[in-house]
Write an enzyme that holds these catalytic residues in place. Sequence first.
Site, short mmCIF file in Angstrom:
data_model
loop_
_atom_site.label_atom_id
_atom_site.label_comp_id
_atom_site.label_asym_id
_atom_site.label_seq_id
_atom_site.Cartn_x
_atom_site.Cartn_y
_atom_site.Cartn_z
N THR A 210 35.47 35.91 39.42
CA THR A 210 34.78 36.69 38.39
C THR A 210 33.30 36.86 38.76
O THR A 210 32.76 36.04 39.49
CB THR A 210 34.90 35.92 37.06
OG1 THR A 210 36.26 35.95 36.66
CG2 THR A 210 34.03 36.48 35.96
N ARG A 238 47.73 39.07 28.68
CA ARG A 238 46.80 37.92 28.68
C ARG A 238 45.34 38.39 28.84
O ARG A 238 45.01 39.20 29.69
CB ARG A 238 47.18 36.98 29.84
CG ARG A 238 46.31 35.73 29.94
CD ARG A 238 45.15 35.90 30.89
NE ARG A 238 44.42 34.64 31.09
CZ ARG A 238 43.24 34.57 31.70
NH1 ARG A 238 42.68 35.65 32.17
NH2 ARG A 238 42.63 33.40 31.84
N GLY A 240 41.38 36.75 29.14
CA GLY A 240 40.67 35.49 29.38
C GLY A 240 39.39 35.38 28.58
O GLY A 240 39.21 36.04 27.54
N ASP A 241 38.51 34.54 29.06
CA ASP A 241 37.26 34.24 28.35
C ASP A 241 36.16 35.28 28.59
O ASP A 241 35.24 35.41 27.78
CB ASP A 241 36.73 32.88 28.81
CG ASP A 241 36.48 32.87 30.32
OD1 ASP A 241 37.38 33.30 31.09
OD2 ASP A 241 35.39 32.45 30.74
N THR A 261 32.77 31.27 34.79
CA THR A 261 33.92 31.61 35.64
C THR A 261 34.83 30.40 35.74
O THR A 261 34.34 29.28 35.91
CB THR A 261 33.47 32.04 37.06
OG1 THR A 261 34.64 32.07 37.90
CG2 THR A 261 32.45 31.11 37.68
N GLY A 262 36.11 30.62 35.60
CA GLY A 262 37.03 29.49 35.69
C GLY A 262 38.28 29.76 34.89
O GLY A 262 38.61 30.93 34.62
N GLY A 264 40.10 30.64 32.12
CA GLY A 264 39.67 31.28 30.88
C GLY A 264 40.18 30.59 29.63
O GLY A 264 39.47 30.51 28.63
N1 ASP Z 1 37.51 33.31 33.72
C1 ASP Z 1 38.35 34.35 34.23
C2 ASP Z 1 39.57 34.47 33.37
O1 ASP Z 1 40.15 33.46 33.00
C3 ASP Z 1 38.80 34.11 35.63
C4 ASP Z 1 37.71 33.86 36.63
O2 ASP Z 1 36.67 33.30 36.32
O3 ASP Z 1 37.90 34.26 37.78
O4 ASP Z 1 40.00 35.57 33.11
#
Ligand code: ASP
Length: 343
Positions: A210, A238, A240-241, A261-262, A264
Site C-alpha cells: 500500500t 472485502r 480493508g483499512d 499499511t498491513g 487491514g
Molecule cells: N492495509 C491494506 C489492506 O488491508 C493492505 C496493505 O497495506 O498492503 O487492504
Amino acid sequence: MKHFKIILILFFGLSIHLPSFTQGHRDKIGIVIHGGAGTILKSNMTPELEKEYSEKLAEALHEGYGILKNSGTSIEAVEATLRIMEDSPLFNAGKGAVFTHEGTNELDASIMDGRTLNAGAVAAVKHIKNPITLAKIVMEKSWHVMLAGDGAEKFAQEQGIPLVPSDYFYTERRWKQLQQLIDKDSRHDDSLKLEKKKNPPNDTIKEHGTVGCVAIDKFGNIAAGTSTGGMTNKRFGRIGDSPIIGAGNYANNKTCGVSGTGDGEYFIRLNVAKDISDLMEYRNMSVKEAAETVINKLTKLGGTGGVIALDINGNIAMPFNTSGMYRGYIDGNGKPIVMIYKE
Ligand code: ASP
C-alpha cells in the site's frame, strides 16, 4: 532522479526530528511516505530492484516537497505524491494493484485534512486510475465521506474523471502472486481460514505494498492519504483499512497525521490511526511513543504492518513489525532519505 542523493538507512522504529522545524514556527514544511510493509528482505532483492524502489520513493517525495515549498497545501502535496506511487507498477496501488480472487482489481483510498477534519474515501473501485484523486474529490465536492463501487465510479464520471479499462491494472507480477495464493489456499479448508483470525499466517508470504503520505504545509496544516489494491486473492467485496478514516488513515492538526499499511482487518479492529492520534491527545504521548504503542498492540493481536506518522512539530515516526517497509522523508536540508529494511 539520479541527481538525488538517496541514502539507504537500515533501521527499525526510527523517529526523526526534522532539524529545521521548530516548535511554534509554522513556516516549515515536512513530508513522509510509505510504499507498504511486509516481507522485504535484502536477500530477496536485486540491486536493480532496490534502486528502482529507492528512485521512485525519492521521486514521489520530491514531487510533494516541491509543492509544499511553493506554498502549496498539504492536501495538494499528499495527492500529487501518491499519484506518482499509484502510477508506478512497483506498489500495490493504482497500476500495481493486486488481484482479487476473481482476477479483478478493486482499489481503496482515503485522504484527510487535519485542519477541518474533512475526509474523503473510495472503496472497491475498478476503473479509477488514481483513487487518491477521487477520494480528494469526494472530500471536496460531496458532503459524503466514503463512496464505494459502481456509485463511486458514477460520481467520478459526473466529476469529469474518466474511467480506465480494467486491463490497465494488469501486471504480470501481481497476476503470478494471485495464482500462487490460489494454489496455496486450495490446499487449505475453510476452518483454516477462520483460524487466521486467531493465528494469522506469518509474514513470510506477506507483501503489503500500500502507499501512504503525510505532509505538513507552511500554514501548519497536516494532511494524510492512503491508497491500495488491498489484499491479493480477496473475495466477497472485502474492504480493508485504507479507506476507513481512523483505521488506515487519519489527520488532525491537534495531534498528527497517520497512514498505515498491513493486515487491514487488524488495523480496522484496533482503529490504528485514530488510536495514535488519541494517545497523543488524551495521554500526551509523543508521536513516536504513540505510534510504537499502537504497533505493539497490533503485534500482540497478531497483525503485521506499520505506520508513518508526522506531528505538528515535524517529528516523524515510522514503526513497523515486519521485516521491512518502503519508506522515506525529506530531511532538514531538503534531501530525500529513503529506507527499506529493518536492519
Ligand atoms: N492495509 C491494506 C489492506 O488491508 C493492505 C496493505 O497495506 O498492503 O487492504
